[in-house]
Design a protein around this motif. Structure first.
Motif, PDB file in Angstrom:
ATOM      1  N   ALA B  87       0.866  -1.185   0.000  1.00 18.56           N
ATOM      2  CA  ALA B  87       0.000   0.000   0.000  1.00 18.56           C
ATOM      3  C   ALA B  87       0.895   1.225   0.000  1.00 18.56           C
ATOM      4  O   ALA B  87       2.065   1.149   0.388  1.00 18.56           O
ATOM      5  N   PRO B  88       0.374   2.358  -0.447  1.00 23.76           N
ATOM      6  CA  PRO B  88       1.170   3.583  -0.382  1.00 23.76           C
ATOM      7  C   PRO B  88       1.457   3.968   1.068  1.00 23.76           C
ATOM      8  O   PRO B  88       0.841   3.449   1.991  1.00 23.76           O
ATOM      9  N   MET B  89       2.372   4.893   1.229  1.00 22.54           N
ATOM     10  CA  MET B  89       2.656   5.402   2.568  1.00 22.54           C
ATOM     11  C   MET B  89       1.390   6.050   3.133  1.00 22.54           C
ATOM     12  O   MET B  89       0.615   6.653   2.416  1.00 22.54           O
ATOM     13  N   PRO B  90       1.176   5.903   4.455  1.00 26.87           N
ATOM     14  CA  PRO B  90      -0.141   6.229   5.006  1.00 26.87           C
ATOM     15  C   PRO B  90      -0.370   7.709   5.299  1.00 26.87           C
ATOM     16  O   PRO B  90       0.511   8.418   5.768  1.00 26.87           O
ATOM     17  N   CYS B  91      -1.594   8.130   5.019  1.00 27.01           N
ATOM     18  CA  CYS B  91      -2.139   9.368   5.567  1.00 27.01           C
ATOM     19  C   CYS B  91      -3.371   8.951   6.369  1.00 27.01           C
ATOM     20  O   CYS B  91      -4.319   8.409   5.806  1.00 27.01           O
ATOM     21  N   ALA B  92      -3.324   9.164   7.675  1.00 32.66           N
ATOM     22  CA  ALA B  92      -4.380   8.657   8.557  1.00 32.66           C
ATOM     23  C   ALA B  92      -5.504   9.666   8.774  1.00 32.66           C
ATOM     24  O   ALA B  92      -6.380   9.440   9.588  1.00 32.66           O
ATOM     25  N   TRP B  93      -5.451  10.779   8.074  1.00 32.09           N
ATOM     26  CA  TRP B  93      -6.456  11.812   8.370  1.00 32.09           C
ATOM     27  C   TRP B  93      -7.057  12.368   7.078  1.00 32.09           C
ATOM     28  O   TRP B  93      -6.732  13.487   6.663  1.00 32.09           O
ATOM     29  N   PRO B  94      -7.951  11.593   6.463  1.00 32.93           N
ATOM     30  CA  PRO B  94      -8.644  12.104   5.261  1.00 32.93           C
ATOM     31  C   PRO B  94      -9.735  13.079   5.692  1.00 32.93           C
ATOM     32  O   PRO B  94     -10.863  12.675   5.940  1.00 32.93           O
ATOM     33  N   HIS B 104       1.985   7.829  -2.670  1.00 32.77           N
ATOM     34  CA  HIS B 104       3.305   8.252  -2.194  1.00 32.77           C
ATOM     35  C   HIS B 104       4.020   6.992  -1.729  1.00 32.77           C
ATOM     36  O   HIS B 104       3.574   6.321  -0.813  1.00 32.77           O
ATOM     37  N   HIS B 105       5.127   6.678  -2.392  1.00 35.67           N
ATOM     38  CA  HIS B 105       5.878   5.474  -2.043  1.00 35.67           C
ATOM     39  C   HIS B 105       7.261   5.851  -1.530  1.00 35.67           C
ATOM     40  O   HIS B 105       7.732   6.967  -1.754  1.00 35.67           O
ATOM     41  N   PRO B 106       7.919   4.914  -0.850  1.00 35.91           N
ATOM     42  CA  PRO B 106       9.210   5.252  -0.233  1.00 35.91           C
ATOM     43  C   PRO B 106      10.251   5.780  -1.219  1.00 35.91           C
ATOM     44  O   PRO B 106      11.066   6.627  -0.855  1.00 35.91           O
ATOM     45  N   LEU B 107      10.250   5.294  -2.441  1.00 32.03           N
ATOM     46  CA  LEU B 107      11.119   5.883  -3.463  1.00 32.03           C
ATOM     47  C   LEU B 107      10.254   6.283  -4.650  1.00 32.03           C
ATOM     48  O   LEU B 107       9.341   5.551  -5.035  1.00 32.03           O
ATOM     49  N   ALA B 108      10.575   7.423  -5.234  1.00 31.56           N
ATOM     50  CA  ALA B 108       9.824   7.881  -6.397  1.00 31.56           C
ATOM     51  C   ALA B 108      10.175   7.016  -7.601  1.00 31.56           C
ATOM     52  O   ALA B 108      11.290   6.470  -7.693  1.00 31.56           O
ATOM     53  N   THR B 109       9.244   6.892  -8.535  1.00 36.53           N
ATOM     54  CA  THR B 109       9.507   6.093  -9.731  1.00 36.53           C
ATOM     55  C   THR B 109       9.461   6.942 -11.006  1.00 36.53           C
ATOM     56  O   THR B 109      10.380   6.888 -11.805  1.00 36.53           O
ATOM     57  N   LYS B 265       8.715  13.368  14.572  1.00 42.02           N
ATOM     58  CA  LYS B 265       8.826  11.905  14.640  1.00 42.02           C
ATOM     59  C   LYS B 265       7.471  11.260  14.895  1.00 42.02           C
ATOM     60  O   LYS B 265       7.379  10.107  15.281  1.00 42.02           O
ATOM     61  N   LEU B 266       6.406  12.053  14.684  1.00 41.12           N
ATOM     62  CA  LEU B 266       5.034  11.543  14.702  1.00 41.12           C
ATOM     63  C   LEU B 266       4.706  11.212  13.273  1.00 41.12           C
ATOM     64  O   LEU B 266       3.940  11.912  12.618  1.00 41.12           O
ATOM     65  N   ASN B 267       5.333  10.184  12.729  1.00 40.25           N
ATOM     66  CA  ASN B 267       5.120   9.937  11.316  1.00 40.25           C
ATOM     67  C   ASN B 267       5.560   8.533  10.944  1.00 40.25           C
ATOM     68  O   ASN B 267       6.122   7.808  11.757  1.00 40.25           O
ATOM     69  N   VAL B 268       5.250   8.178   9.714  1.00 41.17           N
ATOM     70  CA  VAL B 268       5.725   6.924   9.133  1.00 41.17           C
ATOM     71  C   VAL B 268       6.532   7.333   7.913  1.00 41.17           C
ATOM     72  O   VAL B 268       6.002   7.938   6.985  1.00 41.17           O
ATOM     73  N   TYR B 269       7.814   7.051   7.959  1.00 36.73           N
ATOM     74  CA  TYR B 269       8.719   7.598   6.955  1.00 36.73           C
ATOM     75  C   TYR B 269       9.225   6.525   6.003  1.00 36.73           C
ATOM     76  O   TYR B 269       9.339   5.342   6.344  1.00 36.73           O
ATOM     77  N   ALA B 270       9.605   7.007   4.829  1.00 35.28           N
ATOM     78  CA  ALA B 270      10.120   6.127   3.775  1.00 35.28           C
ATOM     79  C   ALA B 270      11.265   5.258   4.278  1.00 35.28           C
ATOM     80  O   ALA B 270      11.321   4.048   3.980  1.00 35.28           O
ATOM     81  N   ALA B 332       4.706  18.405  -0.849  1.00 37.62           N
ATOM     82  CA  ALA B 332       4.559  17.595  -2.053  1.00 37.62           C
ATOM     83  C   ALA B 332       3.602  16.424  -1.889  1.00 37.62           C
ATOM     84  O   ALA B 332       2.979  15.988  -2.856  1.00 37.62           O
ATOM     85  N   TYR B 333       3.502  15.896  -0.679  1.00 38.08           N
ATOM     86  CA  TYR B 333       2.647  14.722  -0.438  1.00 38.08           C
ATOM     87  C   TYR B 333       1.974  14.897   0.922  1.00 38.08           C
ATOM     88  O   TYR B 333       2.383  15.724   1.725  1.00 38.08           O
TER      89      TYR B 333
END
Lengths: 274, 799
Positions: B87-94, B104-109, B265-270, B332-333
């Motif tokens: 799954a893409p990197m998470p956004c928990a607040w839609p 949004h993925h850990p590395l851009a393609t 550091k309240l995040n989920v990082y690539a 950007a994301y």
């Protein structure tokens, strides 16, 4: 923050350092206190292949009374310049300027020779020694020579030293009885000056040099001439930027730098006249 | 220091003592172990190649030369790893149903969207080899135009994500009217109105410890342990499992000592996901250490808003309506809670003031080609407080009254608490006038006004200014049902377990995740107070999902009013169980027992007593327990707070501005903060000091500056001006104590208060100093250059 690979050699004397730089050529760099060079290497903006460590050439760390001048070994740390009794008596402007370099850690590691040879126009000591009419002694394969501070700074981070020469001594004329002022304007205590001014006055003579007002430290000759011609401090200070060629950056526009140079020159001259 | 004694209610107790922090000896001597301190033989080092372009198509990535660098084990492009992400990197607040959220993925393609976006990575035997190899990777880009101006981004002139067809991520509104048209009527009928525009500059959180990650795969079965310098191990565990398609039961996350977060550091990082994925792929530990330069561009930024605020007031200056239009800079994301940050401020644009139901808030958030933004100390609330407090000063000028007097006319009266606000939220307790009066006394407000009148005459080269800022901090995040109404993807509860061991030593297990706050000290004090035993006999376990499986971590000043209260409640449950054992042993009715000083005593029979230690041993041996009672003395609580908590206070600042140079000197800074009952006033003062310094930093020093090509020009600590100890003034702290009625400890939280109060107090003071020169605003940071420009513009403006 991780430098590229490099070789490391340590020199035991100035002679050995000069022969090592001759041996390793253009991609070698002298390492003294490391406070200018190492950050550039960590950002990979500088990638010397060899570091010649002169930091332990202890016989280049001294402050001596040289008769009509004070002689300062190139590897004298800022803290030792700041606290030298000889300098406080004969060139208090320089001792005071050294107390404004960086923070205490920097002043305990960084050296006056390293700062001058690096020739950063934003550094305090190149301008302070320029204002004082200092002479720099450099050593090369064919012995030593003297370069007047006014002839030393050629461009941004470049000097009239040859690639195989090393700065060994700074000679500052004795300034007993002169009034002096040093103004350093910055946003945080440990930063480079946004603009700085070093000034002295004695009888009819004056010397003024500017920090961070161009690609080299600037000798503000027009201010000294105006004072010699009888101008008031306020009027002379209006000439502060006549020789300058300031650039804009995050902290200052060109106009603001010129304005600051005038205000700070006035304040430095007022202190020098007090 | 004027401090109302917080301990009177519970004295003589542990709560309220200025105990030294038990965390500090290890931290101060360098013995504390951070992620980067862990020695793991055989670990491979990850390094990430980052885009030098703000906006570009990737036309080629060739990693083959990197593989030739000595010590390199593997190198990958984004495309090489695309199959690893479930799954893409998470956004928990839609925040809205139609919010735009680009994958949004850990590395851009295909495309990079900010300077620092990862495009390739290397695994090597050493960090040095990995970084050397990055230089050998060949990437070709087709440069596109950057978008760094929010209003330009809104125009969709350049699209950051073409597939979305717009740069607007969402528009979210909060309009509250007594009857339809109330806001428009308030403005039409107002005696005074002000309309202000403020810019919340981007800030770089700059935690002292940059991020660090270490992923340790188990040799068999697929389990993995992730060590990370994170504020949120519990959230990270769930998100790692979802993003990588691993069973959640197979992921353990540990946050060792963590050197500050401030939200970053309240995040989920690539890099966390890359380390886990690559450690499983290669079957060896993989670690990554962020350099400071990377930290400035690859870790989230904070703030980044343009605020339009309008106030309507009657002829006394009493507020009658507020209208707010925000543009939020998402970057950007969308990272974990990026879109929700402006919403955390949405309820606070009326500040501490009594506002009728005439409130109209709308936020439009846009993508730009800059580092993603997210939570930074205060997260939405400092921005809101800044806007209302700056606008209140503008209104005071309009009405022609002293700014402090205007505030007094508008404060929510003490007697109306608990107070139902225009928004429907209930503010728990406060005494705004009390805090403001204390601040004015400690600052010497009246004397300074007199001195100002004397000094700020025409031609004065140094001018004095006084700034006031009164605030609410909506914290104790959060009642889960309120979070549901905001579309947040999780609840707001916190868990605690209290375990009395057979030898009567105690383990407190918390779901809060300290990263500098001193929870071990404070939680031990709470349990000591409740159980009647010494804090030294209590250990606090945290930050490891195997030890503390339930938790929602630390952010939003939530730990004490949610996690700390959960500890107290778990202690109550332990005491209840112990009471049954004591009653059984003492052959008394539980109703006849009193618990005090760590022992149960039969009322009226002081010799019939049983200490907790003896009960704990009985519970352990289980030789003689009441029928049906389980062995051991342990209780768990999951506490969902019934309300936010509402710390408040007033900060005041006096400055002297050098008109010739624009330099600002803070003459005096007074912070009066009411965070309810203080568990450890020493820690409270530390939080206030740090927070105030961060607020001063925003007001005077810090800004993430991008050039028009989207390059971050403040990417080192030489350009990004974090103030040092020598640059900040002494801070005089004081406190009133208004307990929260919504929890048994009466606590409210204090982590963000200083930051919220400080920036508007400082800028109000600067503008006040220069008002005689015609200056109405100075942009943040109020650098000497910005001050000098503001003076010049005001002098040039037609009078």
């Amino acid at each position: 923050m991780i430098p590229a690979a490099f070789d490391y050699v340590r020199a035991g004397s100035a002679e050995e350092a000069v022969s090592l730089i001759a041996e390793h050529g253009e991609d070698a760099k002298f390492l003294a206190g490391g406070h200018s060079l190492l950050p550039l290497m960590k950002l990979r903006l500088a990638q010397p292949t060899v570091l010649i460590d002169i930091g332990r050439v202890n016989d280049l760390s001294y402050v001596r009374d040289g008769g009509d001048h004070v002689a300062i070994g190139a590897l004298t740390r800022h803290m030792d310049v700041e606290t030298s009794d000889v300098l406080r008596e004969h060139a208090p402007l320089l001792a005071h300027a050294a107390s404004h370099v960086g923070d205490p850690q920097v002043r305990h590691r960084g050296t006056i020779g390293g700062s001058i040879a690096h020739a950063d126009p934003a550094s305090d000591l190149p301008a302070a020694t320029l204002a004082l009419g200092a002479t720099y002694v450099v050593q090369g394969p064919n012995g030593t020579r003297e370069i007047a501070a006014a002839d030393f700074y050629e461009g941004f981070l470049t000097t009239s030293m040859a690639a195989d020469e090393m700065l060994t001594e700074i000679r500052v004329p004795k300034m007993g009885g002169a009034g002096w002022g040093f103004q350093k304007f910055n946003r945080r205590a440990q930063d480079w000056a946004i603009v700085g001014v070093a000034a002295w006055r004695r009888n009819g003579d004056a010397g003024v040099a500017l920090v961070n007002m161009g690609s080299v430290p600037i000798l503000a000759s027009s201010v000294a001439s105006a004072l010699a011609g009888g101008a008031s401090i306020d009027d002379a200070a209006e000439q502060a930027a006549a020789e300058a060629d300031p650039q804009a950056d995050l902290n200052a526009s060109v106009e603001y730098r010129i304005h600051l140079a005038k205000v700070l020159t006035r304040r430095a001259l007022e202190a020098a006249s007090g | 220091m004027t401090t109302t004694d917080a301990t009177t209610a519970t004295a003589p107790g542990v709560i309220g003592q200025r105990l030294l922090r038990r965390e500090d000896p290890a931290l101060l001597t360098g013995e504390a172990k951070f992620t980067n301190d862990m020695h793991v033989p055989g670990a491979l080092h990850l390094a990430v190649l980052r885009s030098p372009y703000a906006h570009a198509r990737i036309t080629k990535v060739d990693v083959s030369a990197a593989l030739q660098v000595p010590g390199v084990r593997a190198a990958y492009s984004g495309a090489d790893l695309a199959d690893l992400w479930a799954a893409p990197m998470p956004c928990a607040w839609p925040v809205t149903d139609d919010m735009k959220n680009p994958p949004h993925h850990p590395l851009a393609t295909d495309k990079v969207c900010y300077v620092g976006d990862g495009v390739a990575c290397v695994l090597a035997d050493s960090d040095t080899a990995a970084h050397d190899a990055l230089e050998a990777i060949d990437v070709e880009y087709e440069a596109l135009e950057a978008v760094t101006d929010l209003e330009d981004a809104l125009s969709d002139r350049v699209l950051v994500h073409e597939d979305l067809g717009t740069n607007t991520s969402y528009t979210w509104a909060l309009k509250v009217e007594e009857s339809e048209g109330a806001v428009d009527r308030a403005f039409a009928e107002a005696a005074h109105t002000v309309s202000e525009r403020y810019v919340q500059q981007r800030l770089i959180p700059m935690a002292m410890e940059p991020r660090a990650v270490l992923s340790m795969p188990q040799p068999f079965g697929g389990d993995v342990t992730l060590y990370s310098a994170t504020q949120v191990p519990h959230i990270l565990k769930v998100m790692t499992a979802i993003t990588l398609g691993i069973g959640e039961h197979q992921v353990r996350v540990v946050a060792p000592s963590v050197g500050g977060g401030f939200g970053s550091k309240l995040n989920v990082y690539a890099e966390e996901l890359l380390c886990v994925a690559l450690s499983r792929k290669h079957g060896v530990p993989v670690r990554w250490n962020e350099t400071r330069s990377e930290n400035t561009m690859a870790t989230i930024h904070g703030r980044g808003q343009i605020q339009h605020i309008e106030l309507a007031a009657d002829d006394n200056g009493k507020l009658t309506g507020i209208r707010v239009r925000l543009i939020g800079d998402m970057g950007a994301y969308l990272q974990l809670v990026t879109p929700g940050i402006p919403l955390l401020g949405a309820f606070l644009y009326a500040g501490v003031y009594d506002l009728p139901k005439a409130y109209d808030f709308e936020c439009t958030s846009v993508f730009t080609t800059m580092t993603p933004t997210d939570a930074y100390r205060g997260a939405g609330r400092p921005e809101a407080t800044y806007a209302i407090e700056r606008a209140m000063d503008a209104l005071a000028g309009e009405v022609g009254v002293d700014p402090l007097e205007l505030r007094r006319r508008n404060f929510i009266p003490t007697e109306s608490y608990p107070y139902e606000a225009f928004s429907g939220l209930t503010y728990d307790s406060a005494n705004h006038d009390g805090a403001a009066t204390m601040a004015a006394e400690m600052l010497g407000y009246d004397e300074l006004r007199a001195r100002q009148a004397e000094q700020n005459v025409d031609g004065a080269s140094k001018r004095i200014g006084i700034g006031v800022s009164s605030y609410f901090e909506m914290c104790g995040l959060a009642p889960s049902r309120v979070l549901a109404s905001l579309n947040y993807g999780a609840g707001g509860w916190e868990a605690a377990t209290v375990r009395v061991l057979p030898t009567s030593k105690v383990q407190v297990v918390t779901g809060s995740t300290p990263h500098g706050q001193g929870h071990e000290t404070s939680w031990s004090m709470i349990a000591a107070e409740k159980l009647g035993i010494a804090p030294e006999d209590i250990d606090v376990l945290h930050s490891d999902t195997a030890v503390s499986p339930l938790g929602l971590d630390t952010y939003g000043s939530r730990s004490l009013p949610v996690g700390g209260v959960a500890v107290a409640m778990a202690c109550d449950k332990v005491i209840d169980k112990a009471k049954q054992i004591a009653a059984h042993q003492l052959e008394a009715s539980p109703d006849d027992l009193e618990f005090a000083g760590g022992a149960f005593t039969v009322k009226g029979s002081p010799d019939r007593t049983m200490p907790l230690a003896a009960i704990a041993f009985e519970a352990f041996t289980a030789h003689d327990l009441p029928d049906g009672l389980e062995p051991n003395l342990e209780a768990q609580v999951t506490y969902d707070p019934p309300n936010f908590s509402w710390p408040f206070g007033t900060h005041m600042c006096a400055v002297e501005v050098d008109v010739d140079t624009g330099e600002i000197e803070i003459l005096k800074y007074v912070a009066i903060d009411d965070c309810g009952v203080q568990v450890n006033p020493l820690i409270v003062d530390g939080q206030v000091h740090g927070g105030v310094v961060q607020g001063i930093a925003q007001a005077l020093y810090e800004e993430a500056v991008y050039d028009t090509d989207g390059n971050l020009t403040t990417s080192t600590l030489a350009e990004y001006l974090v103030p040092a100890a020598s640059d900040v003034p002494p801070i005089t702290t004081g406190h009133t104590v208004t307990p929260s009625p919504t929890n048994q400890l009466g606590v409210k939280g204090v982590g963000e208060a200083g930051t919220i109060g400080a920036a508007p107090a400082v800028i109000n003071a600067v503008v006040d100093a220069l008002s005689g020169l015609g200056v109405r605003d100075v942009p943040m940071p109020a650098s000497p250059l910005n001050v000098w420009n503001a003076i010049n513009h005001a002098q040039e403006a037609p009078k």
